[in-house]
Each structure stands twice: as structure tokens, then as C-alpha cells.
Design an enzyme around this catalytic site. Structure first.
Site, PDB file in Angstrom:
ATOM      1  N   HIS A  71      -0.895  -2.159   6.663  1.00 47.25           N
ATOM      2  CA  HIS A  71       0.022  -2.917   5.818  1.00 47.25           C
ATOM      3  C   HIS A  71      -0.252  -4.419   5.936  1.00 47.25           C
ATOM      4  O   HIS A  71       0.296  -5.093   6.815  1.00 47.25           O
ATOM      5  CB  HIS A  71       1.470  -2.634   6.226  1.00 47.25           C
ATOM      6  CG  HIS A  71       1.936  -1.252   5.911  1.00 47.25           C
ATOM      7  ND1 HIS A  71       3.148  -0.969   5.331  1.00 47.25           N
ATOM      8  CD2 HIS A  71       1.339  -0.044   6.085  1.00 47.25           C
ATOM      9  CE1 HIS A  71       3.296   0.332   5.170  1.00 47.25           C
ATOM     10  NE2 HIS A  71       2.201   0.914   5.637  1.00 47.25           N
ATOM     11  N   CYS A 120      -2.335   1.947   2.550  1.00 48.48           N
ATOM     12  CA  CYS A 120      -1.683   3.075   3.219  1.00 48.48           C
ATOM     13  C   CYS A 120      -1.785   4.351   2.377  1.00 48.48           C
ATOM     14  O   CYS A 120      -2.861   4.922   2.265  1.00 48.48           O
ATOM     15  CB  CYS A 120      -0.241   2.722   3.561  1.00 48.48           C
ATOM     16  SG  CYS A 120       0.441   3.742   4.893  1.00 48.48           S
ATOM     17  N   GLY A 175       4.946  11.039   3.087  1.00 49.44           N
ATOM     18  CA  GLY A 175       4.539  12.401   2.763  1.00 49.44           C
ATOM     19  C   GLY A 175       3.049  12.650   2.868  1.00 49.44           C
ATOM     20  O   GLY A 175       2.265  11.796   3.300  1.00 49.44           O
ATOM     21  N   GLU A 194       0.789  -6.867   4.152  1.00 45.91           N
ATOM     22  CA  GLU A 194       1.916  -7.765   3.848  1.00 45.91           C
ATOM     23  C   GLU A 194       2.681  -8.118   5.118  1.00 45.91           C
ATOM     24  O   GLU A 194       3.185  -9.230   5.255  1.00 45.91           O
ATOM     25  CB  GLU A 194       2.839  -7.126   2.816  1.00 45.91           C
ATOM     26  CG  GLU A 194       3.867  -6.169   3.333  1.00 45.91           C
ATOM     27  CD  GLU A 194       3.268  -4.883   3.878  1.00 45.91           C
ATOM     28  OE1 GLU A 194       3.873  -4.277   4.783  1.00 45.91           O
ATOM     29  OE2 GLU A 194       2.179  -4.479   3.413  1.00 45.91           O
ATOM     30  N   GLY A 233       0.853   8.753   9.093  1.00 47.09           N
ATOM     31  CA  GLY A 233       0.631   9.974   9.852  1.00 47.09           C
ATOM     32  C   GLY A 233      -0.513  10.798   9.309  1.00 47.09           C
ATOM     33  O   GLY A 233      -0.855  11.839   9.873  1.00 47.09           O
ATOM     34  N   PHE A 234      -1.110  10.350   8.188  1.00 45.62           N
ATOM     35  CA  PHE A 234      -2.252  11.022   7.571  1.00 45.62           C
ATOM     36  C   PHE A 234      -3.397  10.027   7.461  1.00 45.62           C
ATOM     37  O   PHE A 234      -3.192   8.815   7.507  1.00 45.62           O
ATOM     38  CB  PHE A 234      -1.892  11.559   6.185  1.00 45.62           C
ATOM     39  CG  PHE A 234      -0.888  12.677   6.203  1.00 45.62           C
ATOM     40  CD1 PHE A 234      -1.303  14.005   6.157  1.00 45.62           C
ATOM     41  CD2 PHE A 234       0.476  12.411   6.274  1.00 45.62           C
ATOM     42  CE1 PHE A 234      -0.384  15.040   6.180  1.00 45.62           C
ATOM     43  CE2 PHE A 234       1.407  13.435   6.300  1.00 45.62           C
ATOM     44  CZ  PHE A 234       0.970  14.757   6.256  1.00 45.62           C
TER      45      PHE A 234
END
Length: 385
Positions: free
Chosen positions: A359, A269, A243, A361, A313-314
């Protein structure tokens, strides 16, 4: 939103027609893959050649239709060990050439079987290279997959796609987060306690911390300052998630409270975007985002270039060329994407807090960024000392 049949596809079902409809009116025609029915989401592409199981079960893909750029998908089947969460989160899946027979000693079923089991509508047999080029040129956009023996007219399908909500302005992190707190125990000797705010956390993330002697208390996205400090944390972690970060007022307020206490803090993220907002920076939607396991990022604190796993996406709108003054002291951009100069990390210079946009991990690889968990441990060691 997805509607589908739930049964195992018959040979007749496997050759049912399917269409992928984009909001700008472009239509790709192919064959039904996975469950049959209809689904809507934002069309995005992932450039990973491997790791589709980790991708599909990443909560950050909530309400997105993922296009696999690898030409053949499903070769290694599906197993019960590699899921990053309790379910598949993608709204739909787009592949060019689905593998007919899975071949891996760990596989217990096919990818197609799992998509059907979980009701995930997909499409195969389309030119995913042309689709990816279209999304790169026009940007990620609303889309829908429709499959079945008889489909409505194209104009009706386009109109239904255009009626769907945009990803910009979408608040999704509470949809995917845990509803109840749980604990991931340290592996071996317990050295630290971390409160992890679940905004869409992947299973491998607390595991990476547990490997370093950290007992991880995973808390719901709605956790309060009192909830966090009730576990007496040595550090606080903010996870990835789906989101628009501009909607995340609760997590921003919580992070602001953590920063005020100067507790060691690490975000990835969505957590990086939350830190950016807490420091006073804005966020914005990228044209088509970064998704895959082959994105080059430079750690500006060391000069080292890493190949990294992304799904966002942001991005944070912070200056690359200077140290910024914030309510919590000086801050700088610590990492940057070498493809497009997007901010990929932030760090405070006057207290123990940092974040990265990707990310570390990286359950499906690569592991170049695993050192960031060690950096978090160092912050907690320094604070304790």
C-alpha cells in the site's frame, strides 16, 4: 458476522468475560473490549506499532478478526480525520492492554467508544504474543470472539467457529466497494484523469493521486469497459480489497480489456493480484499473510529497499528468476518481499502497466513507496507524449 449490544459499556460491562476461540480448538480467555456479543472472522495479526485507526477502517480487513501485536493500543484515541473509509470493517479486534485514557490533541473520543458505537466486538487482556506465535506456526484460521456474563461451553463455541466459511474462495470485494461513482478533484491544476476501480479502496489513495494533479473518478467494482472509458481516462487504477482474487472474474475481465487498449495501468494489493491473473499467473493463499507497516520490500528495478505498509493474505504465483511471456507482452516481477521472497510487484515491459502488492498511500506511514504514484504519472505523461 457480528451481533452485539450497542450501548456505552458500564463499569460492570468493562469486566465481563470474553473468549477468543480458534478453529483448531485453542481458546484464549480475557475481558470484553468494545461492544459485547459475538463475532466471527479469519484471525490475522498486524505488526504495526501505530495507525490502528487506519487499520480498522481499511476495507481489505472485511470479515477478519485483527490481532494487534503492539502491547498497548488506544493511546491516541479516535478522531474524524484519519478514517480510510466510512466505517470500521474488521469483524473483531484483539488487544493485550487497552489504554485507559486517550491522549492526543486530535482525539475526540476513545477507541473503546468507537468500537462500541459501531458494534465491533473485541477482547482484551490476552497474551497476544502467544496468539501471534500460534498463528505464525499454524496459519491464519477461522475464529470467533464471544463476550457476556454467561458463555456457552467451549465445545459448542469451537463447533460454531468451525461452521463458518473459509477465507479461501470468499468473494468480498463487491461488499465493500462504493455503489455509486464519485469524483475526487485534482488539487491545484488538473493534469490527468484516472478511472479508479473500487475493490475496497482506501481514502488516502485517491488523495495521493489528487496531490499530483489527477482528477480521480472512483467507479464501483462492477464497472464495465464502457463505464471506464466514458470518463476519457489517461490512466486506470485498480485498488486494494478483501477476499480471494481467484473469485474476481469481473475485475480480471475488465483489466484484460484495459490492457488490450494499452491504457496506462496501476494496481495495488488486490489490484496486483488481478493484474497477475490477467497476465496468466495464478494466485495462492499465504500461510499467515503480510499485515503491518514495517515490511521490507526490494524494488528490483532500482535495487532500493523500502519499508512498506501491507495488508494481504493472498499472493501472485509468478517466476522470480525470468521474464515471462504473456498475452500482453513480456512481464517481470518488479518487487519482492525480503522476508519470504513473496512477489510484491509486477510490470509489463512492452506497454505501460505495473502493480505492487503493498500500500504505497500508507496514511499511517511509512512513505518510502510514495514514488509509485509518480511512476504512474510518468506512464501517463509518456503515453500522452
Amino acid at each position: 458476522m457480528t451481533t452485539s449490544n450497542q450501548g456505552r459499556p458500564s463499569e460492570r460491562t468493562r469486566v465481563l468475560p470474553a473468549v477468543l476461540v480458534l478453529e483448531d480448538g485453542r481458546i484464549f480467555r480475557g475481558r470484553a473490549y468494545g461492544a459485547v456479543g459475538e463475532t466471527f472472522g479469519e484471525a490475522v495479526f498486524s505488526t504495526g506499532m501505530t495507525g490502528y485507526q487506519e487499520t480498522l477502517t481499511d476495507p481489505s480487513y472485511d470479515r477478519q478478526i485483527v490481532v494487534a501485536t503492539a502491547p498497548q493500543v488506544g493511546n491516541t484515541g479516535w478522531n474524524d480525520e484519519d478514517d480510510e473509509s466510512s466505517r470500521i470493517w474488521v469483524s473483531g479486534y484483539v488487544v493485550r492492554d487497552p489504554s485507559r485514557i486517550p491522549s492526543n490533541w486530535r482525539a475526540t473520543r476513545s477507541l473503546d467508544d468507537e468500537l462500541v458505537k459501531q458494534g465491533v466486538v473485541g477482547i482484551s487482556g490476552i497474551d497476544t504474543r502467544a496468539l501471534t506465535r500460534h498463528l505464525r506456526e499454524r496459519g491464519s484460521m477461522r475464529s470467533g470472539i464471544f463476550s457476556g456474563a454467561e458463555l456457552p461451553k467451549d465445545a459448542e463455541l469451537v463447533a460454531r467457529v468451525q461452521a463458518q466459511p473459509q477465507m479461501k474462495g470468499a468473494s468480498l470485494y463487491e461488499e465493500v466497494a462504493t455503489k455509486a461513482a464519485y469524483v475526487v478533484p485534482a488539487i491545484g491544476e488538473k493534469k490527468f484523469t484516472v478511472a479508479a476501480i473500487d475493490l475496497g479502496i482506501k481514502g488516502m489513495t485517491p488523495h495521493r493521486m489528487a496531490e499530483r494533479g489527477i482528477e480521480v473518478h472512483v467507479l464501483p467494482a462492477t464497472a464495465t469497459e464502457e463505464d471506464v472509458y466514458a470518463v476519457s481516462p489517461d490512466g486506470v487504477f485498480f485498488s486494494n480489497g478483501p477476499g480471494d482474487p481467484a473469485t474476481a472474474e469481473g475485475p480480471v475481465a475488465l483489466m484484460t480489456a484495459v490492457l488490450a487498449r494499452k491504457t496506462p495501468l496501476f494496481g495495488i494489493c488486490f489490484g496486483n493480484q488481478i493484474l497477475g491473473r490477467a497476465l496468466g499467473f495464478g494466485t495462492y493463499k499465504l500461510k499467515y499473510g503480510h499485515r503491518g507497516i514495517n515490511q521490507p520490500v526490494q524494488d528490483r528495478t532500482t535495487g532500493k529497499v523500502e519499508v512498506t505498509a501491507h495488508n494481504h493474505g493472498f499472493a501472485v504465483d509468478a517466476p522470480l528468476d525470468k521474464v515471462s511471456e504473456t498475452p500482453f507482452g513480456r512481464a517481470e516481477v518488479s518487487h519482492v518481499c525480503l522476508n519470504d521472497q513473496v512477489v510484491e510487484g509486477l510490470q509489463l515491459l512492452d506497454q505501460p502497466a505495473f502493480s505492487v502488492q503493498y500500500h504505497p498511500e500508507a496514511a499511517a506511514g511509512p512513505h518510502d513507496a510514495a514514488y509509485l504514484f509518480d511512476r504512474f504519472v510518468s506512464l501517463m505523461e509518456g503515453q500522452r507524449a
